[in-house]
Design an enzyme around this catalytic site. Structure first.
Site, PDB file in Angstrom:
ATOM      1  N   ASN A 101       0.872  -1.181   0.000  1.00 35.99           N
ATOM      2  CA  ASN A 101       0.000   0.000   0.000  1.00 35.99           C
ATOM      3  C   ASN A 101       0.906   1.227   0.000  1.00 35.99           C
ATOM      4  O   ASN A 101       1.492   1.559   1.018  1.00 35.99           O
ATOM      5  CB  ASN A 101      -0.894  -0.018   1.248  1.00 35.99           C
ATOM      6  CG  ASN A 101      -1.751   1.236   1.363  1.00 35.99           C
ATOM      7  OD1 ASN A 101      -1.810   2.046   0.436  1.00 35.99           O
ATOM      8  ND2 ASN A 101      -2.410   1.403   2.504  1.00 35.99           N
ATOM      9  N   TRP A 102       0.992   1.852  -1.163  1.00 40.63           N
ATOM     10  CA  TRP A 102       1.899   3.007  -1.273  1.00 40.63           C
ATOM     11  C   TRP A 102       1.319   4.260  -0.621  1.00 40.63           C
ATOM     12  O   TRP A 102       2.007   5.263  -0.489  1.00 40.63           O
ATOM     13  CB  TRP A 102       2.207   3.292  -2.751  1.00 40.63           C
ATOM     14  CG  TRP A 102       3.186   2.326  -3.355  1.00 40.63           C
ATOM     15  CD1 TRP A 102       3.721   1.207  -2.764  1.00 40.63           C
ATOM     16  CD2 TRP A 102       3.765   2.403  -4.661  1.00 40.63           C
ATOM     17  NE1 TRP A 102       4.590   0.590  -3.625  1.00 40.63           N
ATOM     18  CE2 TRP A 102       4.632   1.297  -4.810  1.00 40.63           C
ATOM     19  CE3 TRP A 102       3.623   3.286  -5.730  1.00 40.63           C
ATOM     20  CZ2 TRP A 102       5.367   1.072  -5.971  1.00 40.63           C
ATOM     21  CZ3 TRP A 102       4.353   3.048  -6.892  1.00 40.63           C
ATOM     22  CH2 TRP A 102       5.222   1.954  -7.004  1.00 40.63           C
ATOM     23  N   LYS A 103       0.035   4.228  -0.293  1.00 39.20           N
ATOM     24  CA  LYS A 103      -0.645   5.419   0.235  1.00 39.20           C
ATOM     25  C   LYS A 103      -0.406   6.587  -0.745  1.00 39.20           C
ATOM     26  O   LYS A 103      -0.326   6.350  -1.950  1.00 39.20           O
ATOM     27  CB  LYS A 103      -0.166   5.714   1.656  1.00 39.20           C
ATOM     28  CG  LYS A 103      -0.273   4.446   2.537  1.00 39.20           C
ATOM     29  CD  LYS A 103      -0.050   4.658   3.988  1.00 39.20           C
ATOM     30  CE  LYS A 103      -0.189   3.326   4.721  1.00 39.20           C
ATOM     31  NZ  LYS A 103      -0.044   3.431   6.168  1.00 39.20           N
ATOM     32  N   GLY A 133       2.906   2.635  10.612  1.00 39.03           N
ATOM     33  CA  GLY A 133       3.824   3.761  10.439  1.00 39.03           C
ATOM     34  C   GLY A 133       4.567   4.165  11.695  1.00 39.03           C
ATOM     35  O   GLY A 133       5.156   5.245  11.749  1.00 39.03           O
ATOM     36  N   GLU A 158      -6.763   4.563   7.841  1.00 36.31           N
ATOM     37  CA  GLU A 158      -6.656   5.992   7.539  1.00 36.31           C
ATOM     38  C   GLU A 158      -7.944   6.515   6.921  1.00 36.31           C
ATOM     39  O   GLU A 158      -8.355   7.645   7.158  1.00 36.31           O
ATOM     40  CB  GLU A 158      -5.439   6.229   6.613  1.00 36.31           C
ATOM     41  CG  GLU A 158      -4.141   6.121   7.410  1.00 36.31           C
ATOM     42  CD  GLU A 158      -2.963   5.562   6.628  1.00 36.31           C
ATOM     43  OE1 GLU A 158      -2.970   5.629   5.393  1.00 36.31           O
ATOM     44  OE2 GLU A 158      -2.030   5.051   7.279  1.00 36.31           O
ATOM     45  N   GLU A 199      -4.717  -4.859  10.670  1.00 28.80           N
ATOM     46  CA  GLU A 199      -3.748  -3.781  10.817  1.00 28.80           C
ATOM     47  C   GLU A 199      -4.023  -3.002  12.101  1.00 28.80           C
ATOM     48  O   GLU A 199      -4.873  -2.100  12.116  1.00 28.80           O
ATOM     49  CB  GLU A 199      -3.849  -2.818   9.629  1.00 28.80           C
ATOM     50  CG  GLU A 199      -3.502  -3.438   8.295  1.00 28.80           C
ATOM     51  CD  GLU A 199      -2.954  -2.402   7.303  1.00 28.80           C
ATOM     52  OE1 GLU A 199      -1.890  -2.658   6.749  1.00 28.80           O
ATOM     53  OE2 GLU A 199      -3.582  -1.349   7.123  1.00 28.80           O
ATOM     54  N   SER A 233       3.982  -1.781  10.235  1.00 26.22           N
ATOM     55  CA  SER A 233       5.440  -1.779  10.427  1.00 26.22           C
ATOM     56  C   SER A 233       6.104  -3.097  10.051  1.00 26.22           C
ATOM     57  O   SER A 233       7.082  -3.503  10.673  1.00 26.22           O
ATOM     58  CB  SER A 233       5.788  -1.375  11.871  1.00 26.22           C
ATOM     59  OG  SER A 233       5.373  -0.046  12.121  1.00 26.22           O
ATOM     60  N   HIS A 285      -9.315   0.886   4.958  1.00 26.42           N
ATOM     61  CA  HIS A 285      -8.034   1.121   5.631  1.00 26.42           C
ATOM     62  C   HIS A 285      -8.275   2.061   6.816  1.00 26.42           C
ATOM     63  O   HIS A 285      -9.123   2.952   6.745  1.00 26.42           O
ATOM     64  CB  HIS A 285      -7.028   1.736   4.650  1.00 26.42           C
ATOM     65  CG  HIS A 285      -5.655   1.799   5.227  1.00 26.42           C
ATOM     66  ND1 HIS A 285      -5.258   2.793   6.082  1.00 26.42           N
ATOM     67  CD2 HIS A 285      -4.594   0.948   5.116  1.00 26.42           C
ATOM     68  CE1 HIS A 285      -4.000   2.563   6.462  1.00 26.42           C
ATOM     69  NE2 HIS A 285      -3.588   1.447   5.886  1.00 26.42           N
ATOM     70  N   GLY A 298       3.239  -0.960   4.186  1.00 21.65           N
ATOM     71  CA  GLY A 298       3.198   0.459   3.839  1.00 21.65           C
ATOM     72  C   GLY A 298       4.591   0.963   3.506  1.00 21.65           C
ATOM     73  O   GLY A 298       5.111   0.743   2.412  1.00 21.65           O
ATOM     74  N   GLY A 299       5.223   1.600   4.473  1.00 28.32           N
ATOM     75  CA  GLY A 299       6.520   2.259   4.268  1.00 28.32           C
ATOM     76  C   GLY A 299       7.560   1.405   3.542  1.00 28.32           C
ATOM     77  O   GLY A 299       8.209   1.884   2.598  1.00 28.32           O
TER      78      GLY A 299
HETATM   79  P1  13P Z   1       3.375   0.646   7.516  1.00 26.30           P
HETATM   80  O1  13P Z   1       3.915  -0.637   6.932  1.00 26.30           O
HETATM   81  O2  13P Z   1       4.071   1.867   7.007  1.00 26.30           O
HETATM   82  O3  13P Z   1       3.302   0.581   9.007  1.00 26.30           O
HETATM   83  O4  13P Z   1       1.870   0.789   6.992  1.00 26.30           O
HETATM   84  C1  13P Z   1       1.004  -0.279   7.111  1.00 26.30           C
HETATM   85  C2  13P Z   1      -0.237   0.021   6.367  1.00 26.30           C
HETATM   86  O5  13P Z   1      -1.018   0.873   6.755  1.00 26.30           O
HETATM   87  C3  13P Z   1      -0.495  -0.738   5.129  1.00 26.30           C
HETATM   88  O6  13P Z   1      -1.793  -0.574   4.702  1.00 26.30           O
END
Ligand code: 13P
Length: 251
Positions: free
Chosen positions: A11-13, A175, A99, A169, A214, A97, A235-236
């Site tokens: 997930n690149w956001k 993050g 967010e 999640e 993470s 998600h 994510g990251g």
């Molecule tokens: P991180 O891997 O950056 O913690 O993000 C997880 C995430 O929200 C994937 O959807």
């Protein structure tokens, strides 16, 4: 239980650019990563180009969206429909998600309607669920997760999880660099499977449950050893080819 095929999703956001699209399209060739499924969800503006590039590069990557509208079409400024995603060969979509739930006010029922719309258009939804730090402290983890899953069952039935994916999640792990321990994650994954099994054991045994929060190249292997963890939503660490490749190879 039969071994479910591992799935690693990125997930690149609101990150990445055309250069990263080009880099990912050529790096994940089927000979480098086999025996697993890989989905990359870039910002929607790049979906079309990404789809074309993975198709012409013998890539193992399937393309997914980070969100979709629950409506089929119409006067919904700024939204993207499932049919539009289909047209650019995007066959997966993240729904709910944390967010989107926290920043854009998406409720379990609204997320369930996106899940239903995705399925109705042959798009595999990846349903995200997870508790906040406060909810964990208040021992509300299982309640919150059951609520998200029940909203989907009420709307689309237990069978809808035959064609869906779940991602656990925990909000406190997203993050933050503070991943859930393999045991903490396994506990929740086992709960999710048991909760589904109350409705249908076969569906519960067949659904892939990803862990997200993470995940990186150092903690992935231990997480993937857990019985009910079938992959990751990253994510990251999914923004760097080498890191994401290492996570995929650990699966
Ligand atoms: P991180 O891997 O950056 O913690 O993000 C997880 C995430 O929200 C994937 O959807």
């Amino acid at each position: 239980m039969t071994q479910l095929k591992p799935l690693i999703a990125a997930n690149w956001k609101m990150n990445g650019d055309k250069a990263l699209i080009a880099e990912f399209s050529t790096a994940f060739t089927t000979d480098k990563v086999n025996g697993i499924d890989i989905i990359v969800c870039p910002p929607s503006i790049y979906l079309d180009e990404f789809s074309s590039q993975v198709a012409s590069n013998n890539s193992a990557i399937a393309v997914g969206a980070q969100n979709l509208s629950d409506k089929e079409s119409g006067a919904f400024t700024g939204e993207i429909s499932a049919a539009m995603l289909q047209q650019v060969n995007c066959n997966f979509a993240i729904v709910g998600h944390s967010e989107r739930r926290s920043l854009f006010g998406e409720t379990p029922q609204f997320v369930a309607s996106k899940y239903a719309t995705a399925l109705a258009n042959n798009i595999t939804p990846i349903l995200c669920t997870g508790e906040s730090e406060q909810q964990r402290e208040d021992e509300q983890t299982f309640t919150v997760i059951a609520q998200d899953i029940d909203a989907v069952i009420e709307r689309s039935g237990i069978e809808s999880f035959k064609d869906g994916i779940i991602a656990y999640e925990p909000v406190w792990a997203i993050g933050t660099g503070k991943s859930a321990t393999p045991e903490q994650a396994q506990d929740v994954h086992a709960f999710i499977r048991k909760h589904l099994a109350k409705h249908d054991e076969e569906v519960a045994a067949g659904v892939r449950i990803l862990y997200g929060g993470s995940v990186n190249e150092n903690n992935a292997a231990e997480l993937f050893k857990q019985k009910d963890i079938n992959g990751a939503l990253v994510g990251g660490a999914s923004l760097v080819v080498d890191k994401f490749m290492a996570i995929c190879q650990n699966a």
